[in-house]
Every structure is written in structure tokens, then in C-alpha cells.
Design an enzyme around this catalytic site. Structure first.
Site, PDB file in Angstrom:
ATOM      1  N   SER A 371      12.345  10.294   2.755  1.00  0.00           N
ATOM      2  CA  SER A 371      11.571   9.359   3.567  1.00  0.00           C
ATOM      3  C   SER A 371      11.317   8.069   2.809  1.00  0.00           C
ATOM      4  O   SER A 371      11.239   8.062   1.575  1.00  0.00           O
ATOM      5  CB  SER A 371      10.228   9.985   3.958  1.00  0.00           C
ATOM      6  OG  SER A 371       9.359  10.058   2.827  1.00  0.00           O
ATOM      7  N   ASP A 372      11.224   6.971   3.560  1.00  0.00           N
ATOM      8  CA  ASP A 372      10.647   5.780   2.954  1.00  0.00           C
ATOM      9  C   ASP A 372       9.207   6.110   2.604  1.00  0.00           C
ATOM     10  O   ASP A 372       8.614   7.056   3.118  1.00  0.00           O
ATOM     11  CB  ASP A 372      10.737   4.599   3.924  1.00  0.00           C
ATOM     12  CG  ASP A 372      10.739   3.257   3.203  1.00  0.00           C
ATOM     13  OD1 ASP A 372      10.242   3.191   2.045  1.00  0.00           O
ATOM     14  OD2 ASP A 372      11.217   2.271   3.782  1.00  0.00           O
ATOM     15  N   TRP A 373       8.614   5.310   1.743  1.00  0.00           N
ATOM     16  CA  TRP A 373       7.302   5.629   1.191  1.00  0.00           C
ATOM     17  C   TRP A 373       6.228   5.573   2.290  1.00  0.00           C
ATOM     18  O   TRP A 373       5.964   4.527   2.860  1.00  0.00           O
ATOM     19  CB  TRP A 373       6.997   4.683   0.045  1.00  0.00           C
ATOM     20  CG  TRP A 373       7.507   5.153  -1.291  1.00  0.00           C
ATOM     21  CD1 TRP A 373       6.789   5.217  -2.460  1.00  0.00           C
ATOM     22  CD2 TRP A 373       8.824   5.638  -1.629  1.00  0.00           C
ATOM     23  NE1 TRP A 373       7.572   5.723  -3.480  1.00  0.00           N
ATOM     24  CE2 TRP A 373       8.819   5.992  -3.010  1.00  0.00           C
ATOM     25  CE3 TRP A 373       9.994   5.836  -0.913  1.00  0.00           C
ATOM     26  CZ2 TRP A 373       9.936   6.501  -3.664  1.00  0.00           C
ATOM     27  CZ3 TRP A 373      11.112   6.346  -1.565  1.00  0.00           C
ATOM     28  CH2 TRP A 373      11.077   6.672  -2.911  1.00  0.00           C
ATOM     29  N   GLN A 374       5.646   6.741   2.613  1.00  0.00           N
ATOM     30  CA  GLN A 374       4.649   6.931   3.660  1.00  0.00           C
ATOM     31  C   GLN A 374       5.244   6.806   5.063  1.00  0.00           C
ATOM     32  O   GLN A 374       4.539   6.484   6.017  1.00  0.00           O
ATOM     33  CB  GLN A 374       3.475   5.950   3.520  1.00  0.00           C
ATOM     34  CG  GLN A 374       2.701   6.075   2.221  1.00  0.00           C
ATOM     35  CD  GLN A 374       1.495   5.158   2.173  1.00  0.00           C
ATOM     36  OE1 GLN A 374       0.350   5.594   2.261  1.00  0.00           O
ATOM     37  NE2 GLN A 374       1.761   3.868   2.055  1.00  0.00           N
ATOM     38  N   ALA A 375       6.530   7.069   5.210  1.00  0.00           N
ATOM     39  CA  ALA A 375       7.164   6.991   6.527  1.00  0.00           C
ATOM     40  C   ALA A 375       7.191   8.329   7.242  1.00  0.00           C
ATOM     41  O   ALA A 375       7.706   8.430   8.350  1.00  0.00           O
ATOM     42  CB  ALA A 375       8.585   6.450   6.399  1.00  0.00           C
TER      43      ALA A 375
END
Length: 896
Positions: A371-375
Site C-alpha cells: 500500500s501507499d503510506w496510509q492508503a
């Protein structure tokens, strides 16, 4: 709920879904799952820790929540959906038909047993339904992955459930020395994983190189330079002990001209972006570092990137936005990063159609999705939909909890997630590790991203001789747009005046703004997580003065952008007046003068257009140099008779001034080509940014109404004349193209291009059901070749960039021309060489939304070859007759 641009309604399909969900939950209860709506403040309980362990008391909980997205679950828990699906367990053997209403009410039936969508309709724009695709395909260990997957399976087989889960769960923001960290498993001698930005160099580290942007690399139209740049980047990541380099990027190209992160990407055409992706992945991984193709998918603007839904039809998804990722998979990319946005109303990181269906099934991707960061927006839902690793691991930065970790362990123990799925997640994580040989002799992490002055930063310098490739790519990517009266190259001018702040060194130093979120001097890098620290920055003023000493040229300057009187007086009587402009952009978490990542307009910053006019009104020989992240509007001054030359330099990295001097003085003949189109009017571009305040609409709908007509395709389809077209760029010499020919290649001598499943054969009948069908060897092997003779007919050594465009048969629904080949060729004066463009069935295919496979349309194709641009009115052309092609809906282009 269904959102219609701010309106919210409850559809009958949702009411049915709620009913069937409640029924299933009453029969098949499960433990709490951390699936939360993006607008909700709910987070997992404090007991949902980062580690993989969970307690029996947690498993006794029985709670579910509605989440956002549009997917229907397989035989377990739902993914995300705007229709408000519940997190619930469905019977493993039941066949349930769900009718889902969304926008214009498309009907889908879904079979829980087989996991196959039965009626394969293809909703389009304003019909933003993302069909389900379950289960998540297991990695197969085919082709170059065979040995890596075997080693990964052997490794994972010795792990406990908790240890497997730990491979899928980052330790949390600032929990390690890198921006992303997978913890070690000391029991089996595994040291963990370090994940680090950025696509143009190692972020948050010293002793590293600041490389030219991805857009600059694309502007070279040179596959070898793309590879050499990426190889050098990979060597520096390895030298710092980074396992996964978070790049290259492949979004934000041709759709919207003001897109904030397009400088990290590879331009406005999917074919060009695909070639840049392929050679960038190869370069990084040849250095022994895992590359990460990002951001998957449709993350084409920064505004509202965490709340908006990118709505696209099936054909456009395949032909425009999926292609660069396809080329990345052909290059054996180890990891893919899913994006923040929703895709057809379903979060990208839990969109089963995008992750399971397109990436893992159709493309046969064998590595891990992170995942992208906090996605990430759910635990069970995202795991079942194809997410393999959560980054940085916590739900929000420093929250101390995770959607995976203990929650994923609990989900396996209570049957919500099959153990086989977690096994595959762990195998995929480790397969990339083994693929690039990181199990033998890989350096330990020797920097500290969050405390660069602390005791853990060993200050290892990894720059080696990489400044040379930086300077070379910077020069090769500089685009000569205008050159009247032979103004350039400069020939020992008596005097030069440099005007504008972009000519000089930044007042605060090259790294004065965190993550480069501001500009007060020459611009050589955009802002955001895609940045690195400059070890130094050569400004144009410094480099030109060094050359002036040799040429005995008088140099004066004015670096105040707003003192127009001083600028005018400085250039009065000077032989060459040079005006330096810039325009900046970056990532949405930094707001620079009201630009939330994306640019608010396409004009020059710091009143640069006024500066050009003030100088051009008193000097008859004005050279404009522009540092920019993408297309710009130069209409106020481009036709001014005293503006005699214009150079577009992009964001060239630390050697900026030196690269420019190489071009200005003819040490390097300009050969850069526009990787995008520059319009005469901003309204001429195919789409505009959705400038919506996210506080007013939590889920803006970004409809890709332009469909296939991005960048030059739109201009050609709409008969709009641009200022400068895609592929355009001048040289100090001239070239002739002659003798275009078409050849059918001997089938026994075909050379496979890229990595395909060599031991697999597909047919049209089974293509949609076979893993990796869109990477079929039969599709991608070149079947034809177009040749053209290129001769340098000027008096100067230089490079030309012949480009091949294909015009599809009338009625196929394709734009007038699409790029299908380019080559950069270097020739001495009067030297001639033949350039060869291979063409495959895939190059001539369109995505058939009815048949759900690639198909070559019926009719004759026309092939154009030019070195001018996509808009050349007199290109060389040749017909590819229909009897040379397997076309029509009954023909099988998947068979060898």
C-alpha cells in the site's frame, strides 16, 4: 450509498445487499474486522496491535461495520464499495446472486463459489462500478520467477502464522531507520526489509546523488539512458542498504497538464511511459534492488487524491493506464504500490478487480502489492482483494494499531481469511527478495531517515561517478523549442546578461525547503516524497560564468524577478539576454503558494511572463530557459520577434547548470523531445483538474470522459493545433528520413521481446480465464518490422529521434494516431543508418470490452514515420494490409 457529485441516495441494490449481509452474518458470525469507512473516525481497538500475535479474547468479539467501495465479497469478507457493503462471512459453498445499483444501474451477477463474474458487461464513465474478482491468484513461479518463488515457499514454510503476518505488516511510521520497515525474523536469520523513497534518488539520506526527474528521462526518448540512470539509482539504494526502492512512477502524464507529480513520471503517452517503466525497472533490479511500480492505478492528480474516485471505462483502463504496469511486469518488477484514490468507487488498495483481476490474473504479476503510506482502508477486505503488505504498518502515522498485524492473525484464526491467502502474501513478499539476490551479501541499512544527525547514520557516500550520468541525461533531455537566426549554439559572445531568480543558486541553499517544498532560486527538482537531498546544485549562473572565463565573455545578471526596470537596464546593449523562468509542482501534503501539489495554472511563477516581455522589449536577442514539471503556457511571449530561442530544461537534477551549458554552447547537440503536448490555450487540454475543496465533498467524482484521447491523441481527434506537439524538438543539425518499408518477419527467427510465460500457450477461447493472458508470448513477439533510412544532412554531429505512429482502421474507435515506436540514433555529418521498429500483435490490438480480450480490428492500418512530432502533416507512410493480419472477432491472436 451511491454518490452523484455531492448527492447521496440509497439504491434498491444496497437495501438488498444489506439484507443479504445481515442474513449471512446471522448464520456465519465472525470476529471484529478493522474495515472502516474513509469518513469514519473508527479505528481498531487498542488490542489490535502492530505485531502478528492475537489473543483468544479478541477472537470472541462479534462486530461488523459498513465500508466504502463497490465490491462484493468472495467466500469471505467484502472489499471496499461505495454501495456500503458489510464485513461479513458468506457460506463457502453457497451461490448468491446480488443485484447492485450504481449510477445508471448496471446489473452484475456474482458466483460466490467460482469467484467469476458471469455477465461481463463493461461499465464506463459516470457508471463507476468496480466489478468483483475473487479469489486472489497465488503466485506461480513462472519464467524468471521460478527459482525465487521456490525459495520463497521453502522459506515461508518454516514460519509461524505470526511470523508470516509480520512479513505483511510494516513496523509503523518512524518505527525503523527507513520510511518503511519489515521487522527481522531472527529465528530464521532474516534481517527484515528496508523500503525507501524516491524515484530520483535515496530520500532522507546524505552522500547520495540528486538525479534528473523521471520526466526528463522520458524526454530523452533513449532507452539506454533510461536504463543507465535507473542502474545508477539502484546502485545507490543498494549502497545504502535499501531493499525496495519506491519507484519508478508511471502516473500523472497526459490527462491533466497541471498534475502535480508528473515530473516524477514519464509523460503523456502510455507507450513512452511503458518503455521508461520497463528500462527503469530493469536498471534498478540489475543493481540488486527491488523496484516498485507506482501508483497503481489512476492516481492522475494530487488534489483530493485520498478522497476522489477516478472513474474510467474498461478499454481506456487497458489501453492507456494499465500499459505501463504491463511493461513493468514484463520487466519482472518485484513490487507494485497501490494508490490512495478510489478506482470506479472502490479504494485502489482493496479493489479486487484492479489487484486480483487485472494485475495478478490478467498480467500474471508474481510479486507483492504494497500500500501507499496510509492508503489501506480495511484489513480482511484488502487482504482478500489482493493487498499483500501494508505500509508503513499503522492505520495512521504513530497510531500504534494496524489493519493487518494482530487483526490479520485473528482473521486467519476465525476463518475470515484463508491461511493459504496469508501464505501467498508472505511468499510474494519474499519472492522479490530472492529474485534480485538479496539473500546473499546484501548491505545492511547504514542511514537513518528520521534522524540523519543521529548515531545510526553512518554517512556512507554512494555517489561514485554518477554525476556524469546526471549531466548527460540533463543535456539529452533538454528540448530546443525555438531557434531563430541560428541564435544557438552560442559562439563566444562578447556579453551575456542572465535575468531571473531561476538563473542563480537558491537563497536558502539547495535543501532549504523540507522535501523541496518551495523555490527561491534555480529549480532542479519538484517537491514531495519523490525528492532527495542535493549533495550540491550547479546553477546556470555558476556554470555560464565558468564558460565565460574561457571565452572571455562579459557576464552580468539581475536575479530579482519583480524589478522589471533593473532587468531592462541590465540587458541593454548586451549581445545575448537570457531570461530564466520556472514553474513548480509536487505532492499534495505540501502547499506552496496555494498550489496543493497540482499547479493552479500553467504560467510562469514569480511573474515570469512579465519578465520576458520586459527584456524582449529592449533586447533583440532573447533566449528563454524554462525549468518546469510539465506543460507550460508561453503564449504571451512565444511569438515576440525578439525571443529568438527557447529551451525547455525540465528538472535536471544536481548538474543542472552544467547540462544547460553543454546545450547552450553546442558541446551536446540538443536531441530532447517533448514527452507531452504544449497547448496554445489551457482549455485545449483533454481534461482539467477537479479543483474541489475536499472539506465540501468527501468523495469527488473524477470522470475520465476523454477516454482514449489523452495528450496528443485528443488534439488530433479534435483537430486542435497545439503550440508544440508531443515528440517535437529541434537540433543544431538536420536529418532526412527516406525509404520506409514494411517487413513480415520469419516466424522461425522471431526474437521474443521482454519476459513472457514461455511454457504457456493461450487461445482466444481461454484467454480471459488464464493467468497472465495479456503477457502471452504470441501477443508480444514482434511479427513485423518497419524500417526507415535516416541521414544527417547538416554539418554537425547530432541525434535524431524517429517516431512510429499507427493509424488504426476507420471505425475501430481509436485516436487518429498512436505512438508504437521510437529510436534515438546518433549520426556524424552525412552519415546514414537504417532504423528498425518491431511491431507485435499487441501493438496493433485494441481491448474488446465485449469479448474481454485483445483483438486486432478489421481493416487496413496505416503506419507513419516521422522525426518531427505526432502532428507532422507530411510523414512517411506505408499501409499494413488487412490480409497480413489475424483480425476480426473470430481470429485468434493469442495462438502462436
Amino acid at each position: 450509498m451511491v454518490r452523484h457529485f455531492g448527492q447521496t441516495v440509497m439504491s434498491p441494490g444496497i437495501l438488498f445487499l444489506v439484507w443479504i449481509t445481515l442474513f449471512a452474518h446471522s448464520v456465519f458470525p465472525q470476529a471484529q474486522q478493522p474495515d472502516v469507512a474513509p469518513s469514519s473516525d473508527a479505528t481498531p481497538s487498542a488490542t489490535s496491535s502492530m505485531s502478528g500475535s492475537s489473543s483468544a479474547s479478541q477472537a470472541a468479539s462479534t462486530t461488523f461495520v459498513f465500508v466504502s467501495g463497490t465490491e462484493i465479497p468472495s467466500a469471505a469478507v467484502t472489499s471496499s464499495s461505495a454501495v456500503g457493503n458489510a464485513s461479513t462471512v458468506a457460506p463457502a459453498v453457497a451461490t448468491v446472486t446480488l443485484v447492485v445499483s450504481n449510477h445508471t444501474n448496471p446489473l452484475y451477477t456474482y458466483n460466490y463459489t467460482s469467484g467469476i463474474q458471469i455477465n461481463n458487461t463493461s461499465p464506463g464513465v459516470n457508471n463507476s462500478f468496480s466489478p468483483p474478482f475473487y479469489p486472489s491468484p497465488e503466485t506461480r513461479g513462472k519464467g524468471n520467477w521460478t527459482f525465487a518463488v521456490e525459495k520463497a515457499r521453502t522459506f515461508v514454510a518454516q514460519l509461524t502464522l505470526e511470523e508470516k503476518v509480520n512479513l505483511t505488516t510494516g513496523v509503523g511510521w518512524q518505527g525503523g531507520r527507513c520510511v518503511g520497515n519489515i521487522p527481522p525474523i531472527e529465528r530464521v536469520g532474516f534481517d527484515g526489509l528496508c523500503l525507501e523513497d524516491a524515484p530520483l534518488g535515496v530520500r532522507f539520506a546524505d552522500g547520495v546523488t540528486a538525479f534528473p526527474s523521471g520526466l526528463n528521462a522520458a524526454a530523452t526518448f533513449d532507452r539506454q539512458l533510461m536504463y543507465e540512470r535507473a542502474l545508477a539509482i539502484g546502485e545507490e539504494f543498494r549502497g545504502k542498504g535499501v531493499n525496495i526502492a519506491l519507484g519508478p512512477g508511471m502516473n500523472g502524464g497526459g490527462r491533466v497538464a497541471a498534475s502535480g507529480r508528473q515530473w516524477e513520471m514519464a509523460g503523456g503517452d502510455p507507450y513512452l511511459a511503458g518503455e521508461a517503466a520497463y528500462y527503469s525497472v530493469k536498471g534498478i533490479q540489475d543493481a540488486g534492488v527491488q523496484a516498485c511500480a507506482k501508483h497503481y492505478i489512476l492516481n492522475e492528480q494530487e488534489r483530493n487524491r485520498t478522497t476522489s474516485s477516478s472513474n474510467v471505462d474498461d478499454a481506456t483502463m487497458h489501453e492507456i493506464y494499465l500499459h505501463p504496469f504491463l511493461r513493468s511486469v514484463q520487466a519482472d518488477v518485484a513490487t507494485v504500490m497501490c494508490s490512495y484514490n478510489l478506482v470506479n468507487s472502490s479504494w485502489a488498495c482493496q479493489n479486487s478487480k484492479a489487484l486480483n483481476g487485472l494485475l495478478k490474473h490478467e498480467l500474471g504479476f508474481q510479486g507483492q502489492v504494497l500500500s501507499d503510506w496510509q492508503a489501506q482502508h480495511s484489513g480482511v477486505g484488502s487482504a482478500l482483494a489482493g493487498l499483500d503488505q501494508t505500509m508503513p504498518g499503522d492505520v495512521t502515522f504513530l497510531s500504534g494499531d494496524s489493519y493487518f498485524g494482530a487483526n490479520l492473525t485473528m482473521a486467519v484464526n476465525n476463518g475470515s481469511v484463508p491461511l493459504a491467502r496469508v501464505d501467498d502474501m508472505a511468499v510474494r513478499v519474499m519472492a522479490g527478495f530472492f529474485l534480485v539476490g538479496q539473500d546473499e551479501g546484501f548491505p545492511a541499512v547504514n542511514f537513518d531517515a528520521f534522524n540523519p544527525n543521529g548515531p545510526l547514520n553512518e554517512h556512507v557516500n554512494v555517489q561514485e561517478g554518477h554525476a556524469e550520468i546526471v549531466r548527460k541525461v540533463g543535456a539529452a533531455s533538454t528540448i530546443l523549442l525555438k531557434n531563430e537566426n541560428g541564435t544557438l549554439p552560442l559562439r563566444k559572445p562578447k556579453s551575456i546578461a542572465l535575468i531571473g531568480s531561476d538563473a542563480g543558486p537558491p537563497i536558502r541553499g539547495p535543501n532549504g525547503y523540507p522535501d523541496r517544498g518551495g523555490v527561491d532560486g534555480t529549480l532542479a527538482m519538484g517537491w514531495g516524497s519523490g525528492t532527495t537531498d542535493f549533495p550540491y546544485l550547479i546553477s546556470p549562473l555558476e556554470a555560464i560564468q565558468r564558460r565565460a572565463i574561457i571565452d572571455k565573455t562579459l557576464v552580468d545578471w539581475s536575479l530579482n524577478d519583480f524589478d522589471l526596470e533593473l532587468a531592462a537596464s541590465t540587458v541593454t546593449g548586451v549581445e545575448v539576454a537570457m531570461v530564466f523562468l520556472n514553474s513548480d509542482s509536487g505532492e499534495e501534503y505540501i502547499n506552496v503558494d496555494g498550489n496543493i501539489g497540482d499547479r493552479n495554472n500553467l504560467t510562469a511563477w514569480h511573474a515570469g511572463d512579465d519578465l520576458v516581455l520586459a527584456v524582449a522589449n529592449v533586447s533583440s536577442n532573447v533566449v528563454v530557459v524554462y525549468h518546469q514539471p510539465g506543460p507550460v503556457n508561453m503564449e504571451r511571449w512565444i511569438e515576440h520577434p525578439n525571443v529568438t530561442a527557447v529551451l525547455l530544461a525540465g528538472l535536471p537534477g544536481q548538474e543542472s547548470g552544467n547540462s544547460l551549458v553543454d546545450i547552450l554552447y553546442g558541446d551536446y547537440n540538443p536531441s530532447g523531445r517533448l514527452p507531452f503536448t504544449i497547448a496554445r490555450n489551457d482549455s485545449d487540454y483533454p481534461a482539467q483538474l477537479e479543483y474541489i475543496n475536499t472539506n465540501l465533498d468527501p468523495e469527488p467524482q473524477v470522470d475520465y470522459k476523454e477516454r482514449l484521447n489523452v495528450d496528443y491523441r485528443h488534439f488530433l481527434s479534435s483537430s486542435i493545433s497545439p503550440r508544440y506537439g508531443f515528440g517535437y524538438g529541434l537540433s543544431y543539425t538536420s536529418f532526412n528520413l527516406t525509404n520506409v518499408q514494411l517487413h513480415s518477419l520469419d516466424q522461425s527467427a522471431l526474437q521474443v521481446r521482454g519476459n513472457y510465460w514461455q511454457d504457456e500457450a493461450f487461445t482466444a477461447a481461454n484467454a480471459t480465464n488464464e493467468v497472465g493472458s495479456s503477457l502471452s508470448k504470441a501477443l508480444h513477439t514482434p511479427r513485423w518490422a518497419v524500417t526507415v533510412d535516416v541521414q544527417n544532412v547538416g554539418g554537425v554531429y547530432g541525434c535524431d529521434v524517429p517516431q512510429l505512429y499507427v493509424a488504426f482502421p476507420e471505425g475501430s474507435g481509436e485516436p487518429p494516431r498512436v505512438l508504437r515506436g521510437f529510436e534515438r540514433i546518433t549520426l556524424e555529418p552525412w552519415q546514414a543508418e537504417q532504423v528498425r521498429f518491431p511491431l507485435s500483435r499487441y501493438d496493433l490490438a485494441i481491448w474488446d470490452t465485449e469479448l474481454q480480450r485483445w483483438r486486432i480490428p478489421e481493416g487496413d492500418f496505416t503506419i507513419y514515420v516521422t522525426s518531427q512530432s505526432a502532428f507532422d502533416e507530411n510523414p512517411l507512410s506505408i499501409s499494413l494490409p488487412s490480409d497480413w493480419l489475424p483480425n476480426g472477432k473470430g481470429d485468434d491472436i493469442y495462438a502462436w
